[in-house]
Scaffold this motif. Sequence first.
Motif, PDB file in Angstrom:
ATOM      1  N   VAL A  10       0.837  -1.205   0.057  1.00 15.69           N
ATOM      2  CA  VAL A  10       0.091   0.146  -0.032  1.00 15.69           C
ATOM      3  C   VAL A  10       0.897   1.141   0.040  1.00 15.69           C
ATOM      4  CG1 VAL A  10      -1.703   1.096   1.344  1.00 15.69           C
ATOM      5  CG2 VAL A  10      -1.787  -1.268   1.362  1.00 15.69           C
ATOM      6  N   THR A  11       0.436   1.993  -0.759  1.00 17.04           N
ATOM      7  CA  THR A  11       1.313   3.504  -0.877  1.00 17.04           C
ATOM      8  C   THR A  11       0.790   4.388   0.100  1.00 17.04           C
ATOM      9  OG1 THR A  11       0.109   4.155  -2.649  1.00 17.04           O
ATOM     10  CG2 THR A  11       2.293   3.235  -3.224  1.00 17.04           C
ATOM     11  N   THR A  12       1.372   4.991   0.905  1.00 19.10           N
ATOM     12  CA  THR A  12       0.961   6.074   1.766  1.00 19.10           C
ATOM     13  C   THR A  12       1.442   7.505   1.444  1.00 19.10           C
ATOM     14  OG1 THR A  12       2.521   5.914   3.452  1.00 19.10           O
ATOM     15  CG2 THR A  12       0.983   4.309   3.579  1.00 19.10           C
ATOM     16  N   ALA A  13       1.011   8.321   2.165  1.00 19.64           N
ATOM     17  CA  ALA A  13       1.436   9.734   1.943  1.00 19.64           C
ATOM     18  C   ALA A  13       2.444  10.134   3.147  1.00 19.64           C
ATOM     19  CB  ALA A  13       0.184  10.731   2.305  1.00 19.64           C
ATOM     20  N   ALA A  14       2.891   8.962   3.794  1.00 21.34           N
ATOM     21  CA  ALA A  14       3.739   9.214   4.954  1.00 21.34           C
ATOM     22  C   ALA A  14       5.081   9.678   4.579  1.00 21.34           C
ATOM     23  CB  ALA A  14       4.216   7.854   5.496  1.00 21.34           C
ATOM     24  N   LEU A  15       5.923  10.636   5.059  1.00 23.39           N
ATOM     25  CA  LEU A  15       6.865  11.346   4.775  1.00 23.39           C
ATOM     26  C   LEU A  15       7.916  10.822   6.041  1.00 23.39           C
ATOM     27  CD1 LEU A  15       6.040  14.862   3.763  1.00 23.39           C
ATOM     28  CD2 LEU A  15       6.439  13.022   2.254  1.00 23.39           C
ATOM     29  N   LEU A  16       9.127  10.041   5.443  1.00 19.63           N
ATOM     30  CA  LEU A  16       9.885   9.581   6.585  1.00 19.63           C
ATOM     31  C   LEU A  16      11.353  10.051   6.269  1.00 19.63           C
ATOM     32  CD1 LEU A  16      10.023   7.845   9.271  1.00 19.63           C
ATOM     33  CD2 LEU A  16      10.838   6.131   7.944  1.00 19.63           C
ATOM     34  N   PHE A  17      11.821  10.820   7.148  1.00 19.38           N
ATOM     35  CA  PHE A  17      13.336  11.358   6.871  1.00 19.38           C
ATOM     36  C   PHE A  17      14.489  10.558   7.756  1.00 19.38           C
ATOM     37  CE2 PHE A  17       9.921  14.760   6.296  1.00 19.38           C
ATOM     38  CZ  PHE A  17      10.035  14.898   5.019  1.00 19.38           C
ATOM     39  N   PRO A  18      15.455  10.732   7.344  1.00 20.43           N
ATOM     40  CA  PRO A  18      16.579   9.929   7.864  1.00 20.43           C
ATOM     41  C   PRO A  18      17.072  11.187   9.172  1.00 20.43           C
ATOM     42  CG  PRO A  18      17.389  10.655   5.968  1.00 20.43           C
ATOM     43  CD  PRO A  18      16.035  10.820   5.757  1.00 20.43           C
ATOM     44  N   ASN A  62       1.705  10.878  13.386  1.00 23.70           N
ATOM     45  CA  ASN A  62       2.185  12.169  14.425  1.00 23.70           C
ATOM     46  C   ASN A  62       1.160  13.254  14.047  1.00 23.70           C
ATOM     47  OD1 ASN A  62       3.500  14.063  15.859  1.00 23.70           O
ATOM     48  ND2 ASN A  62       5.255  14.088  14.372  1.00 23.70           N
ATOM     49  N   ASP A  63       0.465  13.552  15.136  1.00 24.17           N
ATOM     50  CA  ASP A  63      -0.749  14.671  14.896  1.00 24.17           C
ATOM     51  C   ASP A  63      -0.163  15.683  15.616  1.00 24.17           C
ATOM     52  OD1 ASP A  63      -2.789  13.161  13.879  1.00 24.17           O
ATOM     53  OD2 ASP A  63      -3.295  12.503  15.959  1.00 24.17           O
ATOM     54  N   GLY A  64       1.199  15.893  15.919  1.00 29.53           N
ATOM     55  CA  GLY A  64       1.666  16.954  16.720  1.00 29.53           C
ATOM     56  C   GLY A  64       2.423  18.049  15.609  1.00 29.53           C
ATOM     57  N   THR A  65       3.302  18.778  16.450  1.00 32.95           N
ATOM     58  CA  THR A  65       3.997  19.853  15.469  1.00 32.95           C
ATOM     59  C   THR A  65       5.318  20.064  15.183  1.00 32.95           C
ATOM     60  OG1 THR A  65       4.059  21.443  17.378  1.00 32.95           O
ATOM     61  CG2 THR A  65       1.862  21.671  16.010  1.00 32.95           C
ATOM     62  N   ALA A  66       5.930  18.918  15.800  1.00 36.65           N
ATOM     63  CA  ALA A  66       7.425  18.533  15.911  1.00 36.65           C
ATOM     64  C   ALA A  66       7.641  17.328  15.467  1.00 36.65           C
ATOM     65  CB  ALA A  66       8.138  19.071  17.255  1.00 36.65           C
ATOM     66  N   PRO A  67       8.889  17.118  14.679  1.00 44.24           N
ATOM     67  CA  PRO A  67       9.020  15.710  14.362  1.00 44.24           C
ATOM     68  C   PRO A  67       9.573  14.937  15.419  1.00 44.24           C
ATOM     69  CG  PRO A  67      11.083  17.009  13.931  1.00 44.24           C
ATOM     70  CD  PRO A  67       9.820  17.948  14.200  1.00 44.24           C
ATOM     71  N   VAL A  68       9.121  13.448  15.401  1.00 43.22           N
ATOM     72  CA  VAL A  68       9.550  12.515  16.462  1.00 43.22           C
ATOM     73  C   VAL A  68      10.622  11.679  16.125  1.00 43.22           C
ATOM     74  CG1 VAL A  68       8.684  10.661  17.939  1.00 43.22           C
ATOM     75  CG2 VAL A  68       7.349  12.520  17.367  1.00 43.22           C
ATOM     76  N   ALA A  69      11.695  11.331  16.746  1.00 42.08           N
ATOM     77  CA  ALA A  69      12.827  10.301  16.454  1.00 42.08           C
ATOM     78  C   ALA A  69      12.059   8.898  16.739  1.00 42.08           C
ATOM     79  CB  ALA A  69      13.955  10.568  17.470  1.00 42.08           C
ATOM     80  N   LEU A  70      12.193   8.298  15.609  1.00 41.96           N
ATOM     81  CA  LEU A  70      11.483   6.936  15.629  1.00 41.96           C
ATOM     82  C   LEU A  70      12.245   5.971  16.539  1.00 41.96           C
ATOM     83  CD1 LEU A  70      10.019   6.242  12.116  1.00 41.96           C
ATOM     84  CD2 LEU A  70       8.908   6.502  14.271  1.00 41.96           C
ATOM     85  N   PHE A 121      12.418   0.664  16.262  1.00 41.24           N
ATOM     86  CA  PHE A 121      12.992   1.222  14.900  1.00 41.24           C
ATOM     87  C   PHE A 121      14.248   1.705  15.307  1.00 41.24           C
ATOM     88  CE2 PHE A 121       8.465   2.164  15.729  1.00 41.24           C
ATOM     89  CZ  PHE A 121       7.939   1.553  14.474  1.00 41.24           C
ATOM     90  N   THR A 122      15.106   1.196  14.363  1.00 40.22           N
ATOM     91  CA  THR A 122      16.581   1.670  14.304  1.00 40.22           C
ATOM     92  C   THR A 122      16.850   2.990  13.829  1.00 40.22           C
ATOM     93  OG1 THR A 122      17.178   0.749  12.231  1.00 40.22           O
ATOM     94  CG2 THR A 122      17.336  -0.662  13.893  1.00 40.22           C
ATOM     95  N   SER A 123      16.267   3.754  13.266  1.00 42.96           N
ATOM     96  CA  SER A 123      16.472   5.216  12.503  1.00 42.96           C
ATOM     97  C   SER A 123      15.210   5.653  11.994  1.00 42.96           C
ATOM     98  CB  SER A 123      17.657   4.638  11.301  1.00 42.96           C
ATOM     99  OG  SER A 123      16.992   4.218  10.417  1.00 42.96           O
ATOM    100  N   GLY A 124      15.407   6.692  11.531  1.00 46.00           N
ATOM    101  CA  GLY A 124      14.413   7.679  10.895  1.00 46.00           C
ATOM    102  C   GLY A 124      13.708   8.727  11.809  1.00 46.00           C
ATOM    103  N   ARG A 125      12.704   9.383  11.340  1.00 44.23           N
ATOM    104  CA  ARG A 125      11.948  10.386  12.155  1.00 44.23           C
ATOM    105  C   ARG A 125      10.472  10.740  11.413  1.00 44.23           C
ATOM    106  NH1 ARG A 125      14.731  16.139  11.956  1.00 44.23           N
ATOM    107  NH2 ARG A 125      14.655  16.818   9.656  1.00 44.23           N
ATOM    108  N   LEU A 126       9.734  10.785  12.285  1.00 46.63           N
ATOM    109  CA  LEU A 126       8.037  10.861  11.815  1.00 46.63           C
ATOM    110  C   LEU A 126       7.867  12.472  11.847  1.00 46.63           C
ATOM    111  CD1 LEU A 126       5.831   9.435  10.993  1.00 46.63           C
ATOM    112  CD2 LEU A 126       5.061   9.199  12.968  1.00 46.63           C
ATOM    113  N   ALA A 127       7.697  12.958  10.515  1.00 50.89           N
ATOM    114  CA  ALA A 127       7.368  14.366  10.520  1.00 50.89           C
ATOM    115  C   ALA A 127       5.886  14.669  10.865  1.00 50.89           C
ATOM    116  CB  ALA A 127       7.666  14.862   8.976  1.00 50.89           C
ATOM    117  N   PRO A 128       5.614  16.060  11.317  1.00 45.49           N
ATOM    118  CA  PRO A 128       4.310  16.239  11.772  1.00 45.49           C
ATOM    119  C   PRO A 128       3.540  16.103  10.623  1.00 45.49           C
ATOM    120  CG  PRO A 128       5.939  18.169  12.258  1.00 45.49           C
ATOM    121  CD  PRO A 128       6.516  17.138  11.581  1.00 45.49           C
ATOM    122  N   GLY A 129       2.267  15.692  11.091  1.00 46.93           N
ATOM    123  CA  GLY A 129       1.191  15.344   9.968  1.00 46.93           C
ATOM    124  C   GLY A 129       1.131  14.315   9.243  1.00 46.93           C
TER     125      GLY A 129
END
Length: 486
Positions: A10-18, A62-70, A121-129
Amino acid sequence: MRRTTIGSLVTTAALLFPLGAGVPGQASAATAAAAQSLRLQYMTTSTEALTDQVEPLFKIINDGTAPVALSQVKIRYYFKGETGHRFACSWARIRCSTVTGRFVPLAKPVRGADRYLEVGFTSGRLAPGTDTGDLELRFHRPDWRTFDQSDDHSFGAGRTSYADWDRATVHVGGRLVWGAQPSGTGPAPTPTPPPATSTPKPPATSTPKPSATPAPGGSGGQGTLFDDFAYTGPSDARLAQHGWRVRSGGGGPGVSGAGWSPSAITFPSVNGDRVLQLSASTDGTGAGTVQSELSTTRRKFFEGTYAARVKFSDAPVSGPDGEHVVQTFFTITPLERSMDPDYGELDFEYLPNGGWGESGPTMFTTSWETYQAEPWKAANTHTAERASFAGWHDLVLQVSGGRARYYVDGRLVADHGGDHYPETPMSIMFNQWFIELRSGSAPRDYHQQVDWVYHSRNEVVPPADVRRRVESFRSASTAFVDTVSG
């Protein structure tokens, strides 16, 4: 070799950044505040009370306003287990290689739980929204004995599509931020078991697996196969003498009614050297579809290094383009029965026109534990590279020490292990086939070519050394050698 689907893709609109260098090891104040807004969604593909494997699928939002370190985030799925378990990630939008799992017993068993699966999770962060996208997970007992999951705290029998779920919990930096733990759970003890993903399944026999180690400058560990494919055609007697079988008849994989024809295997000359050529052609009907396969007759290949130089094609040599065709190099142990624990398969599969949920050219590297055909249930893990691989490529697969590592042109593209590590000797195969057919009756014909194939038993050979060894065989005018016993 077969396919209906690989996970749900399934493709999603998720944005995951290193993670960047500036992200600290512990959650910052901003991250901690954002963590309060994490939300967990859940569904399951194993809805029956009695099942041979539990299949929770998660999505963190992530319903918040800042990224979360996975790396600070944990999901806990509470259940009653009573014995050891094996964890696997079947598919993840953020890549299964970043997902970990371990089983932790509760200090005091409570109603609905005596342990939990902790997903990290070993890496990544979850961007707001954004969200992580699908996390398609599963676990089972080592002997595949049946679970009764009906009274497990985190199980939701009717959850066949994603929705918020508070019976599994989310923790950030060790702090509960979502969900309800089973009543009376209390603090968990410091776990002593190693991560479930780091423990490969034991071999199917009592014979210990040999340890494959590099042997710089060597020509083979405990046996070598090399074939330059210098044959005249599918009826060349040397094919059978050298341990190859050209497939004929019907059966899967591929479209219903299609046939496998020896005439679809040829050995044309390319730049003065003969190559194996596999053709797949169709007129848009099952009866008018021809596929091709070449395989070793003996299952004697296990740990060590496998390699082939393969030419993939994005377009047919004739007729309209667009078919969902699969071009392959792989190893396999036959499936004797549904969910056969001795089954194994390690694949390079190129889909020039997409398929299995992909819309464009995609290279799948897939490691299989087992499967059943009806109803479809797959136990595998895979990595997907969404790009064109048209042209010649050196494919190398290293199978050693509980890991299967896939290389394309010297670049590591996938590293799989755990339950997906093979347990029994395998055959080597090449084939080309159609997932399904598009409308239209104009004939179309796709070609895949193979320059050579190489295997060194019980030896990890770096990709560059593989190529040097092949060139050494060719310099000595050696077209074929097989010293692999079995």
